[in-house]
Design a protein around this motif. Structure first.
Motif, PDB file in Angstrom:
ATOM      1  N   ALA A  60      18.909  62.280  47.420  1.00  0.00           N
ATOM      2  CA  ALA A  60      19.132  62.839  46.092  1.00  0.00           C
ATOM      3  C   ALA A  60      20.587  63.269  45.925  1.00  0.00           C
ATOM      4  O   ALA A  60      21.255  63.666  46.892  1.00  0.00           O
ATOM      5  CB  ALA A  60      18.218  64.038  45.855  1.00  0.00           C
ATOM      6  N   TYR A  61      21.062  63.183  44.699  1.00  0.00           N
ATOM      7  CA  TYR A  61      22.374  63.719  44.337  1.00  0.00           C
ATOM      8  C   TYR A  61      22.210  65.184  43.951  1.00  0.00           C
ATOM      9  O   TYR A  61      21.225  65.572  43.317  1.00  0.00           O
ATOM     10  CB  TYR A  61      22.948  62.960  43.144  1.00  0.00           C
ATOM     11  N   ARG A  62      23.195  65.996  44.323  1.00  0.00           N
ATOM     12  CA  ARG A  62      23.205  67.408  43.954  1.00  0.00           C
ATOM     13  C   ARG A  62      24.359  67.651  42.979  1.00  0.00           C
ATOM     14  O   ARG A  62      25.524  67.446  43.323  1.00  0.00           O
ATOM     15  CB  ARG A  62      23.403  68.300  45.183  1.00  0.00           C
ATOM     16  N   ILE A  63      24.027  68.080  41.768  1.00  0.00           N
ATOM     17  CA  ILE A  63      25.039  68.381  40.766  1.00  0.00           C
ATOM     18  C   ILE A  63      25.365  69.863  40.862  1.00  0.00           C
ATOM     19  O   ILE A  63      24.472  70.719  40.742  1.00  0.00           O
ATOM     20  CB  ILE A  63      24.544  68.043  39.346  1.00  0.00           C
ATOM     21  N   LEU A  64      26.645  70.185  41.081  1.00  0.00           N
ATOM     22  CA  LEU A  64      27.071  71.566  41.291  1.00  0.00           C
ATOM     23  C   LEU A  64      27.828  72.095  40.080  1.00  0.00           C
ATOM     24  O   LEU A  64      28.464  71.330  39.343  1.00  0.00           O
ATOM     25  CB  LEU A  64      27.960  71.658  42.533  1.00  0.00           C
ATOM     26  N   ASP A  65      27.751  73.424  39.894  1.00  0.00           N
ATOM     27  CA  ASP A  65      28.572  74.038  38.849  1.00  0.00           C
ATOM     28  C   ASP A  65      29.931  74.403  39.438  1.00  0.00           C
ATOM     29  O   ASP A  65      30.234  74.080  40.597  1.00  0.00           O
ATOM     30  CB  ASP A  65      27.870  75.262  38.248  1.00  0.00           C
ATOM     31  N   THR A  66      30.761  75.071  38.660  1.00  0.00           N
ATOM     32  CA  THR A  66      32.129  75.398  39.095  1.00  0.00           C
ATOM     33  C   THR A  66      32.147  76.373  40.266  1.00  0.00           C
ATOM     34  O   THR A  66      33.153  76.486  40.966  1.00  0.00           O
ATOM     35  CB  THR A  66      32.923  75.990  37.926  1.00  0.00           C
ATOM     36  N   GLU A  67      31.033  77.072  40.491  1.00  0.00           N
ATOM     37  CA  GLU A  67      30.959  78.027  41.597  1.00  0.00           C
ATOM     38  C   GLU A  67      30.261  77.439  42.812  1.00  0.00           C
ATOM     39  O   GLU A  67      29.995  78.140  43.794  1.00  0.00           O
ATOM     40  CB  GLU A  67      30.232  79.295  41.139  1.00  0.00           C
ATOM     41  N   GLY A  68      29.943  76.149  42.747  1.00  0.00           N
ATOM     42  CA  GLY A  68      29.334  75.485  43.884  1.00  0.00           C
ATOM     43  C   GLY A  68      27.832  75.623  43.981  1.00  0.00           C
ATOM     44  O   GLY A  68      27.236  75.261  44.999  1.00  0.00           O
ATOM     45  N   GLU A  69      27.200  76.129  42.923  1.00  0.00           N
ATOM     46  CA  GLU A  69      25.742  76.276  42.905  1.00  0.00           C
ATOM     47  C   GLU A  69      25.093  75.003  42.358  1.00  0.00           C
ATOM     48  O   GLU A  69      25.609  74.379  41.429  1.00  0.00           O
ATOM     49  CB  GLU A  69      25.331  77.476  42.047  1.00  0.00           C
ATOM     50  N   VAL A  70      23.937  74.626  42.941  1.00  0.00           N
ATOM     51  CA  VAL A  70      23.225  73.436  42.485  1.00  0.00           C
ATOM     52  C   VAL A  70      22.586  73.709  41.121  1.00  0.00           C
ATOM     53  O   VAL A  70      21.798  74.646  40.971  1.00  0.00           O
ATOM     54  CB  VAL A  70      22.133  73.014  43.497  1.00  0.00           C
ATOM     55  N   VAL A  71      22.943  72.904  40.134  1.00  0.00           N
ATOM     56  CA  VAL A  71      22.380  73.076  38.800  1.00  0.00           C
ATOM     57  C   VAL A  71      21.404  71.949  38.454  1.00  0.00           C
ATOM     58  O   VAL A  71      20.603  72.072  37.524  1.00  0.00           O
ATOM     59  CB  VAL A  71      23.487  73.148  37.727  1.00  0.00           C
ATOM     60  N   SER A  72      21.468  70.872  39.205  1.00  0.00           N
ATOM     61  CA  SER A  72      20.556  69.756  38.951  1.00  0.00           C
ATOM     62  C   SER A  72      20.456  68.890  40.194  1.00  0.00           C
ATOM     63  O   SER A  72      21.439  68.718  40.924  1.00  0.00           O
ATOM     64  CB  SER A  72      21.042  68.908  37.769  1.00  0.00           C
ATOM     65  N   THR A  73      19.265  68.367  40.436  1.00  0.00           N
ATOM     66  CA  THR A  73      19.029  67.438  41.532  1.00  0.00           C
ATOM     67  C   THR A  73      18.539  66.129  40.936  1.00  0.00           C
ATOM     68  O   THR A  73      17.630  66.127  40.112  1.00  0.00           O
ATOM     69  CB  THR A  73      17.989  67.990  42.521  1.00  0.00           C
ATOM     70  N   VAL A  74      19.158  65.031  41.355  1.00  0.00           N
ATOM     71  CA  VAL A  74      18.803  63.714  40.824  1.00  0.00           C
ATOM     72  C   VAL A  74      18.345  62.847  41.997  1.00  0.00           C
ATOM     73  O   VAL A  74      19.150  62.487  42.867  1.00  0.00           O
ATOM     74  CB  VAL A  74      20.000  63.056  40.103  1.00  0.00           C
ATOM     75  N   TYR A  75      17.060  62.509  42.011  1.00  0.00           N
ATOM     76  CA  TYR A  75      16.471  61.766  43.117  1.00  0.00           C
ATOM     77  C   TYR A  75      16.675  60.257  42.901  1.00  0.00           C
ATOM     78  O   TYR A  75      16.353  59.730  41.837  1.00  0.00           O
ATOM     79  CB  TYR A  75      14.983  62.083  43.232  1.00  0.00           C
ATOM     80  N   LEU A  76      17.172  59.590  43.929  1.00  0.00           N
ATOM     81  CA  LEU A  76      17.370  58.142  43.882  1.00  0.00           C
ATOM     82  C   LEU A  76      16.080  57.462  44.345  1.00  0.00           C
ATOM     83  O   LEU A  76      15.603  57.702  45.449  1.00  0.00           O
ATOM     84  CB  LEU A  76      18.531  57.748  44.805  1.00  0.00           C
ATOM     85  N   LEU A  77      15.516  56.587  43.500  1.00  0.00           N
ATOM     86  CA  LEU A  77      14.201  56.022  43.780  1.00  0.00           C
ATOM     87  C   LEU A  77      14.243  54.587  44.289  1.00  0.00           C
ATOM     88  O   LEU A  77      13.290  54.130  44.919  1.00  0.00           O
ATOM     89  CB  LEU A  77      13.332  56.097  42.512  1.00  0.00           C
ATOM     90  N   ASN A  78      15.302  53.870  43.994  1.00  0.00           N
ATOM     91  CA  ASN A  78      15.476  52.533  44.582  1.00  0.00           C
ATOM     92  C   ASN A  78      16.963  52.212  44.622  1.00  0.00           C
ATOM     93  O   ASN A  78      17.780  52.939  44.030  1.00  0.00           O
ATOM     94  CB  ASN A  78      14.708  51.456  43.798  1.00  0.00           C
TER      95      ASN A  78
END
Length: 244
Positions: A60-78
């Motif tokens: 999965a990709y982890r989308i971070l905010d400006t403070e380095g906190e995870v704001v969204s997770t995007v799971y790769l399915l294929n």
């Protein structure tokens, strides 16, 4: 903000096109040739689908905010090879991701590809069956027939296109999903994919390149599946036009 709006705001790589996103966070994008489904090594981040940190353990990709906190997770399915273009599935929701991955495991996902090949298949079965083994080579993966895992592909359509050397457009529906499956199965049947620098015909590739066909001419044009969340079934279908 709903999932479609969230999907549009993700830091997609240049050339990546959002095709669809459903109410459960399942989304499909069109990946251009040259973009990685995920980073393979340090320095690959700018070449990948999303300009974000990739967690290999979670796929999965982890989308971070400006403070380095995870704001969204995007799971790769294929995944698609870097040189292959077309549809890739991802999910913004873990439960949706698990359900779709289960559909892949149960072979309930139908994928359709188009390829330009040198020559054209003549006769023979409509389902190609081989065994493919994979090994590491020159920093990547190399597949070959013989031993290994079963690989099956349905040859759905053949469209001769003429030219010199003669070229045909094949519509292919893989039943299994082995590494480099379509590339090696076409090569084995003496109809290598135009622009394939690993399994192709190098002399014919040079001729095709002079006519502007410099890329691997393989594109995922369709994906459809049914997945379940709780007691409900959901259908997802998306199409993409081959750029060749």
């Amino acid at each position: 903000m709903g999932y479609p709006a969230t999907a549009k705001r993700l830091p997609w790589a240049r050339g990546v096109k959002l095709l669809d996103c459903d109410a459960n966070g399942l989304l499909a994008v069109e990946k251009p040739a040259g973009v990685l489904s995920h980073p393979n090594k340090k320095g690959d981040r700018e070449k990948a689908l999303l300009n974000a940190r990739y967690d290999e353990s979670q796929q999965a990709y982890r989308i971070l905010d400006t403070e380095g906190e995870v704001v969204s997770t995007v799971y790769l399915l294929n995944r698609l090879d870097s040189a292959t273009s077309g549809i890739v599935l991802l999910s913004l929701v873990e439960d949706t991701a698990r359900s779709v991955l289960k559909a892949f495991e149960e072979k309930k996902v139908k994928k359709t590809y188009q390829a330009l090949v040198f020559g054209a298949p003549r006769g023979g079965p409509l389902v190609w069956k081989d065994r493919i083994s994979v090994r590491k080579a020159q920093g990547g993966l190399r597949a070959s027939t013989g031993g290994g895992l079963s690989a099956e592909t349905k040859l759905a359509k053949v469209e001769p296109m003429g030219g010199m050397p003669p070229i045909a457009r094949l519509t292919l529906q893989p039943i299994t999903g082995r590494t480099h499956q379509l590339r090696i199965q076409t090569s084995k049947r003496h109809v290598p994919i135009v622009g394939d620098r690993t399994y192709g015909d190098f002399q014919k590739n040079k001729l095709a390149a002079k006519k502007g066909m410099k890329r691997l001419c393989l594109h995922c044009v369709g994906t459809e599946l049914e997945y379940r969340l709780g007691n409900r079934a959901f259908r997802f279908k998306v199409a993409s036009k081959a750029p060749f």
